[in-house]
Motif scaffolding. Sequence first.
Motif, PDB file in Angstrom:
ATOM      1  N   LEU A 192     -15.202  -2.410  -2.583  1.00  0.00           N
ATOM      2  CA  LEU A 192     -14.083  -3.067  -3.253  1.00  0.00           C
ATOM      3  C   LEU A 192     -13.455  -2.121  -4.270  1.00  0.00           C
ATOM      4  CD1 LEU A 192     -12.620  -5.817  -3.397  1.00  0.00           C
ATOM      5  CD2 LEU A 192     -14.190  -6.448  -5.233  1.00  0.00           C
ATOM      6  N   LEU A 193     -12.157  -1.858  -4.172  1.00  0.00           N
ATOM      7  CA  LEU A 193     -11.476  -0.963  -5.093  1.00  0.00           C
ATOM      8  C   LEU A 193     -10.692  -1.797  -6.115  1.00  0.00           C
ATOM      9  CD1 LEU A 193     -10.202   1.743  -2.573  1.00  0.00           C
ATOM     10  CD2 LEU A 193     -12.256   1.768  -3.953  1.00  0.00           C
ATOM     11  N   GLN A 226       0.818  -1.202   0.000  1.00  0.00           N
ATOM     12  CA  GLN A 226       0.000   0.000   0.000  1.00  0.00           C
ATOM     13  C   GLN A 226       0.873   1.282   0.000  1.00  0.00           C
ATOM     14  OE1 GLN A 226      -2.702  -1.570  -0.412  1.00  0.00           O
ATOM     15  NE2 GLN A 226      -3.952   0.258  -0.684  1.00  0.00           N
ATOM     16  N   SER A 227       2.176   1.096   0.122  1.00  0.00           N
ATOM     17  CA  SER A 227       3.026   2.282   0.271  1.00  0.00           C
ATOM     18  C   SER A 227       3.123   3.061  -1.066  1.00  0.00           C
ATOM     19  CB  SER A 227       4.435   1.834   0.731  1.00  0.00           C
ATOM     20  OG  SER A 227       4.990   0.962  -0.231  1.00  0.00           O
ATOM     21  N   GLY A 228       3.233   4.319  -0.944  1.00  0.00           N
ATOM     22  CA  GLY A 228       3.437   5.176  -2.114  1.00  0.00           C
ATOM     23  C   GLY A 228       2.170   5.408  -2.934  1.00  0.00           C
ATOM     24  N   HIS A 229       1.014   5.325  -2.291  1.00  0.00           N
ATOM     25  CA  HIS A 229      -0.289   5.588  -2.943  1.00  0.00           C
ATOM     26  C   HIS A 229      -0.360   4.993  -4.325  1.00  0.00           C
ATOM     27  CE1 HIS A 229      -1.098   8.226   0.420  1.00  0.00           C
ATOM     28  NE2 HIS A 229       0.070   8.829   0.223  1.00  0.00           N
ATOM     29  N   PRO A 230      -0.376   3.737  -4.465  1.00  0.00           N
ATOM     30  CA  PRO A 230      -0.352   3.110  -5.784  1.00  0.00           C
ATOM     31  C   PRO A 230      -1.676   3.290  -6.524  1.00  0.00           C
ATOM     32  CG  PRO A 230      -0.699   1.464  -4.069  1.00  0.00           C
ATOM     33  CD  PRO A 230      -0.538   2.773  -3.395  1.00  0.00           C
ATOM     34  N   SER A 231      -1.582   3.241  -7.830  1.00  0.00           N
ATOM     35  CA  SER A 231      -2.812   3.236  -8.627  1.00  0.00           C
ATOM     36  C   SER A 231      -3.361   1.819  -8.606  1.00  0.00           C
ATOM     37  CB  SER A 231      -2.463   3.631 -10.067  1.00  0.00           C
ATOM     38  OG  SER A 231      -1.656   2.601 -10.649  1.00  0.00           O
ATOM     39  N   ARG A 232      -4.569   1.681  -9.061  1.00  0.00           N
ATOM     40  CA  ARG A 232      -5.172   0.370  -8.997  1.00  0.00           C
ATOM     41  C   ARG A 232      -4.367  -0.643  -9.800  1.00  0.00           C
ATOM     42  NH1 ARG A 232     -11.676   1.097  -8.478  1.00  0.00           N
ATOM     43  NH2 ARG A 232     -11.533   2.825  -6.996  1.00  0.00           N
ATOM     44  N   GLU A 233      -3.831  -0.190 -10.911  1.00  0.00           N
ATOM     45  CA  GLU A 233      -3.098  -1.128 -11.770  1.00  0.00           C
ATOM     46  C   GLU A 233      -1.798  -1.600 -11.087  1.00  0.00           C
ATOM     47  OE1 GLU A 233      -5.060   1.244 -13.297  1.00  0.00           O
ATOM     48  OE2 GLU A 233      -6.208  -0.543 -13.842  1.00  0.00           O
ATOM     49  N   THR A 234      -1.078  -0.600 -10.599  1.00  0.00           N
ATOM     50  CA  THR A 234       0.173  -0.987  -9.922  1.00  0.00           C
ATOM     51  C   THR A 234      -0.126  -1.876  -8.715  1.00  0.00           C
ATOM     52  OG1 THR A 234       0.043   1.296  -9.166  1.00  0.00           O
ATOM     53  CG2 THR A 234       2.085   0.652 -10.294  1.00  0.00           C
ATOM     54  N   TRP A 235      -1.199  -1.509  -8.050  1.00  0.00           N
ATOM     55  CA  TRP A 235      -1.544  -2.314  -6.874  1.00  0.00           C
ATOM     56  C   TRP A 235      -1.767  -3.771  -7.290  1.00  0.00           C
ATOM     57  CZ3 TRP A 235      -5.390  -5.447  -5.072  1.00  0.00           C
ATOM     58  CH2 TRP A 235      -5.377  -5.744  -3.717  1.00  0.00           C
ATOM     59  N   ARG A 236      -2.550  -3.897  -8.422  1.00  0.00           N
ATOM     60  CA  ARG A 236      -2.868  -5.248  -8.875  1.00  0.00           C
ATOM     61  C   ARG A 236      -1.592  -6.005  -9.244  1.00  0.00           C
ATOM     62  NH1 ARG A 236      -7.414  -3.110 -11.703  1.00  0.00           N
ATOM     63  NH2 ARG A 236      -9.289  -3.639 -10.553  1.00  0.00           N
TER      64      ARG A 236
END
Length: 673
Positions: free
Chosen positions: A115-116, A80-90
């Motif tokens: 759900l995000l 969750q670090s660095g405010h990821p975008s949904r894509e990067t998070w995925r």
Amino acid sequence: MTTLSIPLPPGLRRASSWRRWSLWILLGVLVVALLVTLVYLAARYEASVAQANVERDVADALSDMRSALTRNVQELQALQSGHPSRETWRAHADTLLRQHREWVRLEWRGPGLELLAEVDSPFRTPVFERLGRANSLPEIQQACTTARRLSSHAYARSHFVPQADGLGLELMELCLPQVDVGRLTGFVVATYSLTDLLATQVGPQMGRSQEISFTEADGTRLAMHGLARRGLRVFSAQQLLDLPGNTMVLRMDSWRRSEPDLFPNVLTALVTVMSIALVTVLFMLGHDTRRRLRVEQDLADALAFRKAMEDSLVTGLRARDLQGRTTYVNPAFCQMVGFSAEELLGQGNPAPYWPPERAEEYGKRQAVRLTGGNRPPREGFESVFMRKDGTRFPVLIIEAPLINAQGLQTGWMSAVLDISEQRRVEELSRASHERLQATARLATVGEMASLLSHELNQPLAAIASYANGSINLLQHTPAPAPDLQVAMRRIAEQADRAGRVIKSVHDFVRRRDQAREAVTAQGLLDAILPLVNLQARKLGVRVESRLPDGLPRVLCDRTMVEQVLLNLARNAMQAMDEAHVAQPELVIQVRATAATEAGRRWLEFSVADCGPGIAEEVKQQLFTPFFTTKAEGMGLGLSLCRTVVEQHGGQLVFEPNQPQGTIFRFTLPAQMA
Ligand code: ADP
């Protein structure tokens, strides 16, 4: 050394063998009990070791599990670090899911749990595909509520999600709150598959015979990993895994290997082997004891047999050691010497049965024997022993060396025979032999006397007839000397008397028929007095005969009794003559004894002199044939006298006369009235 142990009586023997067996049985029972206890203890020890192993394993597994979960939380935070975008998070979440098989799904949710973004594990078909995520919402809410409250990650209670393959998965939701400058921005929800959690975190270290599972507090199994081959024994251990928001029990079951193991470990095997060895030794000992008992029994029988044999022996047996101490005596020996076995055993020199006057000689003989100086003669040697009462007796001793089982000489064994009876028989036979010789000599003497009397009869008859012829001639002589006539008459008388004496001797020697006749005592005296007087006159002895009136007649062989009287009278006169007695006197007396119970009466004749008496040493042999103290004596008189008297049933005895001299008395049966 031979020591005789007295065999036990059968009753006692049975009792002792029974006691021995009962001891053996007790020992056997104890050993078996001990072995069973040992095996049991060994098995228990082994079980406790196994139990301890399981406990350790579950503790290790629990600590592994905790650190893994903590590590996972940290990785989720990193997501969750660095405010990821949904894509990067995925993308990031997908990478994480590939690394963590225990996660089935990662979700990013907003503050209101909307759900995000979400990523399912690539290793399986999406879990919630079939039934939807809605069923799990309560658990997600529970976890996130707790997480928000704690401001830290929290878990929800596990829940079951059926799968398309008919099986299902026990899942546990982890909620991680995202806080940005004190404000909640969202949640990361990770869904754990409990089974995979076990498989990844504990599985690699687990053994084949172990099973690990999560259970609830009431024992309901939630998930498990590793299916052990079931064995006979199960060892279980459990530890509490308390996570924020959820608490589970981590349980480990460990089985003994499935195939039944006879020797599960070295200790048990060792104990078992030792037990078998012990039982074998016990069995062998028992066998040995049985054999020993049998041998003992045989030995006791042999001993009893030997003892019976020794007791029945009349031969004395005595064993001595090399120091000369008595080590064994049999009853016959004790009886022979009159000492008890206790008095004899252990006695050294001098032995109690040695006559003191010979002790030194015997001691020397024994010393020579013990140093091996001389071998005892095989036929034995004679010796003299002493009884307890001091009497001596001759013995024959046969000695042989006493050899023990090792072939060493330990002493001497002697067989002792009491030969006093044998000696007595020998003495008797010697005496009877002498008597036989004496009788032979007597017979010769008798023959000579018979011959002499026969030969002398002729000249005596001639002397008598010449004397009578001379008297006749003198009668026709004109003036013969009157003395010459008297002298001639005397010659004729004496020749006639000599003839009678010779005849009586002749008769006696020939042992004329032993016809008993009733004679008066006077008649007997009259027959011998002329002959007695003849000698008395020569020796100057005064002869006196005392006969009371009214004596019964005596029943006897007349000639023989006359010879007895004559003999006694002659001995008396000779004794007085030899001792030169001043006034020699011979008293012949006859008296009748009182009637006996049987109504018999006896006549007692006594011939008394006042001679020297009879010396003590002469007394013993007085009646022995050929015993005489006179130079020209024959020594037959008294022996013949006694024979004659005893043949009549009477007795011939002698006693000292007062003040001096000897009285010979003999009895003859009186004629019954
Ligand atoms: P003998 O007269 O031939 O010697 P006897 O048998 O008649 O044989 O006597 C044996 C011995 O007994 C005699 O030698 C004598 O020593 C002893 N004796 C016999 N009678 C008398 C006696 N009256 N007084 C002393 N000694 C006697």
